[in-house]
Scaffold this motif. Structure first.
Motif, PDB file in Angstrom:
ATOM      1  N   LEU A   1     -29.927  52.806  -3.735  1.00  0.00           N
ATOM      2  CA  LEU A   1     -31.067  53.797  -3.291  1.00  0.00           C
ATOM      3  C   LEU A   1     -32.271  53.160  -2.399  1.00  0.00           C
ATOM      4  N   CYS A   2     -32.461  51.904  -2.646  1.00  0.00           N
ATOM      5  CA  CYS A   2     -33.611  51.292  -1.619  1.00  0.00           C
ATOM      6  C   CYS A   2     -32.932  51.486  -0.088  1.00  0.00           C
ATOM      7  N   LYS A   3     -31.807  51.188   0.042  1.00  0.00           N
ATOM      8  CA  LYS A   3     -31.195  51.168   1.442  1.00  0.00           C
ATOM      9  C   LYS A   3     -31.405  52.786   1.749  1.00  0.00           C
ATOM     10  N   LYS A   4     -31.085  53.757   1.163  1.00  0.00           N
ATOM     11  CA  LYS A   4     -31.244  55.023   1.221  1.00  0.00           C
ATOM     12  C   LYS A   4     -32.751  55.273   1.705  1.00  0.00           C
ATOM     13  N   CYS A   5     -33.686  54.963   0.910  1.00  0.00           N
ATOM     14  CA  CYS A   5     -35.147  55.179   1.151  1.00  0.00           C
ATOM     15  C   CYS A   5     -35.742  54.225   2.292  1.00  0.00           C
ATOM     16  N   GLY A   6     -34.867  53.220   2.889  1.00  0.00           N
ATOM     17  CA  GLY A   6     -35.427  52.323   3.635  1.00  0.00           C
ATOM     18  C   GLY A   6     -36.322  51.310   3.272  1.00  0.00           C
ATOM     19  N   ILE A   7     -36.071  50.940   1.928  1.00  0.00           N
ATOM     20  CA  ILE A   7     -37.005  49.964   1.344  1.00  0.00           C
ATOM     21  C   ILE A   7     -36.326  48.551   1.334  1.00  0.00           C
ATOM     22  N   ASP A   8     -36.813  47.787   1.443  1.00  0.00           N
ATOM     23  CA  ASP A   8     -36.281  46.337   1.293  1.00  0.00           C
ATOM     24  C   ASP A   8     -35.590  45.969   0.026  1.00  0.00           C
ATOM     25  N   GLY A   9     -34.264  45.590   0.054  1.00  0.00           N
ATOM     26  CA  GLY A   9     -33.489  45.650  -1.210  1.00  0.00           C
ATOM     27  C   GLY A   9     -33.229  44.211  -1.667  1.00  0.00           C
ATOM     28  N   ARG A  10     -33.969  43.149  -1.373  1.00  0.00           N
ATOM     29  CA  ARG A  10     -33.840  41.880  -1.955  1.00  0.00           C
ATOM     30  C   ARG A  10     -34.849  41.685  -2.994  1.00  0.00           C
ATOM     31  N   GLY A  11     -34.440  40.838  -3.870  1.00  0.00           N
ATOM     32  CA  GLY A  11     -35.139  40.358  -5.040  1.00  0.00           C
ATOM     33  C   GLY A  11     -34.684  40.837  -6.268  1.00  0.00           C
ATOM     34  N   SER A  12     -35.468  40.634  -7.426  1.00  0.00           N
ATOM     35  CA  SER A  12     -34.891  40.986  -8.629  1.00  0.00           C
ATOM     36  C   SER A  12     -34.759  42.493  -8.943  1.00  0.00           C
ATOM     37  N   LYS A  13     -34.306  42.866  -9.996  1.00  0.00           N
ATOM     38  CA  LYS A  13     -34.340  44.392 -10.460  1.00  0.00           C
ATOM     39  C   LYS A  13     -35.926  44.693 -10.405  1.00  0.00           C
ATOM     40  N   LEU A  14     -36.623  43.979 -11.259  1.00  0.00           N
ATOM     41  CA  LEU A  14     -38.202  44.553 -11.216  1.00  0.00           C
ATOM     42  C   LEU A  14     -38.778  44.681  -9.774  1.00  0.00           C
ATOM     43  N   ASP A  15     -38.487  43.664  -8.986  1.00  0.00           N
ATOM     44  CA  ASP A  15     -39.117  43.627  -7.644  1.00  0.00           C
ATOM     45  C   ASP A  15     -38.953  45.146  -7.084  1.00  0.00           C
TER      46      ASP A  15
ATOM     47  N   VAL B   1     -37.630  48.045  -8.210  1.00  0.00           N
ATOM     48  CA  VAL B   1     -38.145  49.173  -8.893  1.00  0.00           C
ATOM     49  C   VAL B   1     -39.850  49.280  -8.489  1.00  0.00           C
ATOM     50  N   ARG B   2     -40.233  48.061  -8.668  1.00  0.00           N
ATOM     51  CA  ARG B   2     -41.820  48.120  -8.347  1.00  0.00           C
ATOM     52  C   ARG B   2     -41.956  48.593  -6.957  1.00  0.00           C
ATOM     53  N   ARG B   3     -41.012  48.292  -5.862  1.00  0.00           N
ATOM     54  CA  ARG B   3     -41.362  48.561  -4.451  1.00  0.00           C
ATOM     55  C   ARG B   3     -41.216  49.980  -4.347  1.00  0.00           C
ATOM     56  N   LEU B   4     -40.016  50.527  -5.075  1.00  0.00           N
ATOM     57  CA  LEU B   4     -39.681  51.950  -4.993  1.00  0.00           C
ATOM     58  C   LEU B   4     -40.804  52.736  -5.754  1.00  0.00           C
ATOM     59  N   ARG B   5     -41.393  52.174  -6.874  1.00  0.00           N
ATOM     60  CA  ARG B   5     -42.455  53.076  -7.499  1.00  0.00           C
ATOM     61  C   ARG B   5     -43.562  52.945  -6.351  1.00  0.00           C
ATOM     62  N   ASP B   6     -44.058  52.038  -6.014  1.00  0.00           N
ATOM     63  CA  ASP B   6     -45.336  52.086  -4.801  1.00  0.00           C
ATOM     64  C   ASP B   6     -44.846  52.942  -3.568  1.00  0.00           C
ATOM     65  N   GLU B   7     -43.978  53.211  -3.289  1.00  0.00           N
ATOM     66  CA  GLU B   7     -43.446  54.102  -2.223  1.00  0.00           C
ATOM     67  C   GLU B   7     -43.322  55.312  -2.431  1.00  0.00           C
ATOM     68  N   MET B   8     -43.341  55.827  -3.839  1.00  0.00           N
ATOM     69  CA  MET B   8     -42.890  57.043  -4.154  1.00  0.00           C
ATOM     70  C   MET B   8     -44.183  58.051  -3.917  1.00  0.00           C
ATOM     71  N   ASP B   9     -45.401  57.683  -3.663  1.00  0.00           N
ATOM     72  CA  ASP B   9     -46.207  58.485  -2.923  1.00  0.00           C
ATOM     73  C   ASP B   9     -45.790  59.532  -1.808  1.00  0.00           C
ATOM     74  N   SER B  10     -44.871  58.811  -0.912  1.00  0.00           N
ATOM     75  CA  SER B  10     -44.261  59.523   0.088  1.00  0.00           C
ATOM     76  C   SER B  10     -43.093  60.633  -0.708  1.00  0.00           C
ATOM     77  N   SER B  11     -43.606  61.836  -0.321  1.00  0.00           N
ATOM     78  CA  SER B  11     -42.400  62.966  -1.091  1.00  0.00           C
ATOM     79  C   SER B  11     -41.122  62.652  -0.754  1.00  0.00           C
ATOM     80  N   ALA B  12     -40.987  62.051   0.489  1.00  0.00           N
ATOM     81  CA  ALA B  12     -39.432  62.177   1.008  1.00  0.00           C
ATOM     82  C   ALA B  12     -38.720  60.895  -0.250  1.00  0.00           C
ATOM     83  N   ILE B  13     -39.594  59.876  -0.433  1.00  0.00           N
ATOM     84  CA  ILE B  13     -38.952  58.686  -1.146  1.00  0.00           C
ATOM     85  C   ILE B  13     -38.909  59.168  -2.522  1.00  0.00           C
ATOM     86  N   TYR B  14     -40.048  60.179  -2.875  1.00  0.00           N
ATOM     87  CA  TYR B  14     -40.173  60.590  -4.378  1.00  0.00           C
ATOM     88  C   TYR B  14     -38.654  61.364  -4.560  1.00  0.00           C
ATOM     89  N   ASN B  15     -38.736  62.464  -3.491  1.00  0.00           N
ATOM     90  CA  ASN B  15     -37.315  63.252  -3.888  1.00  0.00           C
ATOM     91  C   ASN B  15     -36.093  62.571  -3.765  1.00  0.00           C
TER      92      ASN B  15
END
Ligand SMILES: [Zn+2]
Ligand SMILES: [Zn+2]
Ligand SMILES: [Zn+2]
Length: 604
Positions: free
Chosen positions: A368-382, A384-398
């Protein structure tokens, strides 16, 4: 751990690793819990490293072997129950009262033996002796449990047909020979659902009051569903005053009726699928499923479960309103065009979505991170936290939303101006005008006036789909020709178009005129309320306020009210299986219609 979110207190039990919020029961998510979890994630991430997965209460292996029957025998039994053991939709008052008082007066029979003496299947052969299935069955009532009930079955010695106890006349509904509900409790649960109170909450109230512990709540819900499945509802879906063919309809979509259904799990339709589905057989299958849960312990393979597919997924339109049992469902055409840009409201907070992402496997989250163009390294929590912070962008939210919810499209609903529901369509994918076209084109008689937010979208879809015989042939279903003068006058609120046949039947009537109005005209209009959604200039000629006969009488907010009411059911509906959700939603709407019709009669 206690966390205060707004005015709600959320608690976390670190021993069982469960979250509790007063707004929802058990393991299900709500905004408060999500916010609290995120707060604590930030403050004390250690706490979550040891999180356990809660265990299911009851599994297949523990189920008793007694009474288990083959799939074939189960099918015969279910069909027999549906054809011979239906519970009347209107139960006699005396039966309800005696069912209510039976616990106190020890009025329930202790031994529940099938009343059948001869086999109905193979020509009146005598049945064998009753076999005991359980000596510890329980009857659930509003005032607690009645225990020590014995249930029996009989088997035909000739054809092996199995008969179980199913005699509602005694004031009980047998679910699975172990769990029974008093008829009075079933009716109470029906009314609870009408007031947006879940079965689980009612059971909790009884448990607290009676200081008793009831069986698994999901099982009780299934027991209630099987009661509704055996009830002889007509599912007419029609308003007493508008009849089977209303001239004016209001359409809307209840967007929040969304499940966790990854789109990838829905198989593609067969190559030759023609976009039609048999509503009668589909809903019969769903009803059989609901009853079958009483024959298959939870966790067992149940062949009656109706899995969602594009080619076997049917709307509901009342039997007199629809053209035939064959209804249109062209949803599979959406498969090639996944588009989330319109029609889907962002109703889940990014915290709630992030919370759900946590339930995915690490490999899934990485994808999912890869699809959203988000760094996919780190723990599960890292991640998810990264995804959450990027979700202000509606493309990533969607992207995230689509991954989790499969972009299912909620319920498309058609009502009459009084707010009685005529059609329901559960969309597997985000709503489009084609969903309403499927419904309207499955109707026997096309209404004169259709009120819908995306009116021009619907008209262009229908015109494209039925180029020869579109109902919106004249100025695209707007009230007048699209001249600059008409548009200017409408914008200044100076335009009036009278449609007197809405009040008095047209004389002489048009060829092919609507049976109620006598008019063959068709308009696709919009409500003032949603003016801002309209994009084209000529859409101003679709305002219902232009038609005095409509402006006076049409309360399109009926639909808004209905959706507001439906939203209150999300907390328990959205966690049922898809088919159970479908069944219960259609059932709740039917009971709602019955209530609306009864209330209207009382005012007359
Ligand atoms: Zn809450
Ligand atoms: Zn027989
Ligand atoms: Zn009506």
């Amino acid at each position: 751990t206690t966390f205060v979110s707004g005015r709600v207190i959320v608690t976390h039990d670190s021993k069982t690793s469960t979250w509790h919020c007063p707004c929802i029961d058990g393991k299900f998510s709500c905004t408060h819990k999500a916010t609290a979890k995120w707060h604590l994630f930030e403050k004390m991430p250690k706490m979550f490293e040891t999180a356990k997965i809660p265990k299911e209460d009851f599994t297949c292996d523990e189920a008793e072997d007694i009474g288990s029957i083959t799939d074939e025998a189960a099918e015969r039994m279910i069909k027999y129950l549906i054809s011979h053991k239906k519970i009347p939709a209107q139960l006699p008052e005396t039966l309800v009262t005696s069912s209510r008082d039976a616990k106190a007066l020890s009025g329930f029979p202790k031994h529940l033996i099938p009343s059948e003496d001869a086999c109905t299947e193979c020509g009146q052969h005598a049945l064998g002796e009753p076999q005991l299935i359980s000596a510890t069955a329980k009857i659930l009532t509003l005032s607690g449990l009645v225990t020590g009930i014995s249930t029996y079955r009989k088997t035909c010695l000739n054809c092996d047909m199995v008969y179980r106890y199913q005699d509602w006349q005694d004031g009980v509904h047998n679910f699975d020979d172990h769990l029974l509900l008093s008829i009075h409790l079933c009716l109470l649960l029906r009314n609870a659902l009408q007031t947006h109170t879940s079965v689980g909450r009612i059971i909790e109230i009884i448990e607290l009051t009676e200081r008793e512990s009831f069986p698994n709540k999901d099982r009780i819900l299934q027991a209630y569903l099987s009661f509704e499945g055996l009830t002889d509802h007509d599912y007419l879906y029609a308003c007493d005053s508008c009849g089977y063919h209303p001239a004016v309809v209001v359409m809307g979509v209840h967007n929040e009726g969304v499940f966790s259904l990854p789109v990838s799990e829905i198989p593609n339709p067969p190559q030759n699928y023609n976009g039609e589905v048999n509503a009668h057989s589909f809903w019969e299958a769903v009803t059989m499923e609901v009853i079958s849960h009483g024959l298959y312990p939870p966790g067992c393979r149940n062949p009656f479960v109706v899995e969602p597919t594009y080619h076997n997924w049917s709307p509901w339109i009342g039997p007199h309103t629809r053209h035939s049992d064959i209804l249109l469902n062209t949803e599979s055409e959406k498969v090639c065009m996944p588009d989330l840009s319109d029609g889907v409201d962002q109703y889940l907070t990014k915290e709630q979505l992030a919370d759900e992402v946590l339930n995915l496997k690490l490999s899934e989250i990485k994808k999912l991170c890869k699809k959203c163009g988000i760094d996919g390294r780190g723990s599960k929590l890292d991640l998810v936290r990264r995804l959450r912070d990027e979700m202000d962008s509606s493309a990533i939210y969607n992207q995230v939303f689509k991954k989790l919810r499969g972009a299912s499209g909620g319920w498309a609903v058609i009502t009459c101006p009084c707010g009685v529901v005529y059609s329901l369509k559960f969309n597997l994918r985000a709503e489009r005008p084609s969903d309403f076209a499927d419904l309207l084109l499955s109707w026997k008689i096309f209404p004169n006036i259709t009120v819908y937010d995306n009116a021009s979208g619907l008209v262009s879809h229908i015109n494209e789909r039925c180029p020869q015989d579109t109902p919106f042939a004249i100025h695209e279903g707007t009230l007048l020709d699209h001249t600059a003068e008409n548009i200017r006058q409408a914008a200044e609120h100076n335009l009036k178009v009278n449609l007197p046949w809405l009040k008095r039947r047209k004389q002489p009537e048009d060829v092919g005129g609507h049976p109620v109005t006598g008019s063959a005209e068709h308009y696709c209009l919009s409500d003032n309320f949603h003016q801002s959604n309209n994009k084209q200039n000529s859409d101003i000629l679709r305002h219902i306020e232009i038609v005095p006969e409509l402006a006076e009488t049409l309360n399109s907010q009926c639909a808004e009210q209905l959706f507001a009411d439906m939203r209150k059911n999300n907390y328990f509906l959205n966690r049922l299986t898809l088919s159970a959700h479908m069944f219960l939603q259609r059932n709740i709407m039917h009971n709602y219609n019955v209530r609306k019709n009864t209330r209207a009669k009382e005012y007359m």
